[in-house]
Design a protein around this motif. Structure first.
Motif, PDB file in Angstrom:
ATOM      1  N   UNK A  16       0.832  -1.212   0.000  1.00 12.16           N
ATOM      2  CA  UNK A  16       0.000   0.000   0.000  1.00 12.16           C
ATOM      3  C   UNK A  16       0.867   1.263   0.000  1.00 12.16           C
ATOM      4  N   UNK A  17       0.361   2.302  -0.600  1.00 14.29           N
ATOM      5  CA  UNK A  17       1.088   3.570  -0.726  1.00 14.29           C
ATOM      6  C   UNK A  17       1.665   4.045   0.609  1.00 14.29           C
ATOM      7  N   UNK A  18       0.916   3.924   1.665  1.00 15.81           N
ATOM      8  CA  UNK A  18       1.353   4.413   2.977  1.00 15.81           C
ATOM      9  C   UNK A  18       2.612   3.708   3.488  1.00 15.81           C
ATOM     10  N   UNK A  19       2.933   2.527   2.959  1.00 11.74           N
ATOM     11  CA  UNK A  19       4.076   1.745   3.439  1.00 11.74           C
ATOM     12  C   UNK A  19       5.200   1.592   2.414  1.00 11.74           C
ATOM     13  N   UNK A  20       5.066   2.208   1.270  1.00  8.55           N
ATOM     14  CA  UNK A  20       6.058   2.019   0.202  1.00  8.55           C
ATOM     15  C   UNK A  20       7.452   2.517   0.588  1.00  8.55           C
ATOM     16  N   UNK A  21       7.520   3.568   1.364  1.00 10.38           N
ATOM     17  CA  UNK A  21       8.829   4.100   1.766  1.00 10.38           C
ATOM     18  C   UNK A  21       9.619   3.062   2.567  1.00 10.38           C
ATOM     19  N   UNK A  22       8.951   2.261   3.365  1.00 15.84           N
ATOM     20  CA  UNK A  22       9.606   1.224   4.173  1.00 15.84           C
ATOM     21  C   UNK A  22      10.327   0.222   3.278  1.00 15.84           C
ATOM     22  N   UNK A  23       9.747  -0.083   2.131  1.00 16.27           N
ATOM     23  CA  UNK A  23      10.285  -1.104   1.235  1.00 16.27           C
ATOM     24  C   UNK A  23      11.130  -0.543   0.091  1.00 16.27           C
ATOM     25  N   UNK A  24      11.309   0.778   0.065  1.00 15.34           N
ATOM     26  CA  UNK A  24      12.101   1.382  -1.013  1.00 15.34           C
ATOM     27  C   UNK A  24      13.511   0.800  -1.000  1.00 15.34           C
TER      28      UNK A  24
END
Length: 79
Positions: A16-24
């Motif tokens: 989900x968009x809200x968690x994408x930064x974590x997986x970048x």
């Protein structure tokens, strides 16, 4: 009559968009077998259609939510 339900918890590697930064920077892990089970949704859909039963499937990577884990704590995992 016995009722059946097919489930496919690891159907996608979507984040989900809200968690994408974590997986970048970890896209390779997300798209590997650690992040999902490639082909599992197609197989589950085939079974669901063949046996005319409902299918429930996960819609986020298992690296974010592990759908198959119990919410109960057993004695070796007490806080």
């Amino acid at each position: 009559m016995t009722a059946f339900l097919f489930s496919c918890e690891n159907a996608t590697c979507a984040v989900p968009e809200a968690y994408r930064e974590i997986f970048r920077g970890s896209e390779d892990v997300l798209t590997s077998k650690e992040g999902w089970e490639p082909g599992s949704l197609n197989l589950a859909q085939g079974f669901s259609m063949r046996f005319r039963t409902p299918l429930v499937h996960g819609d986020v990577t298992r690296l974010l939510i592990e759908d198959r884990k119990s919410t109960r704590l057993n004695s070796s995992h007490r806080c």
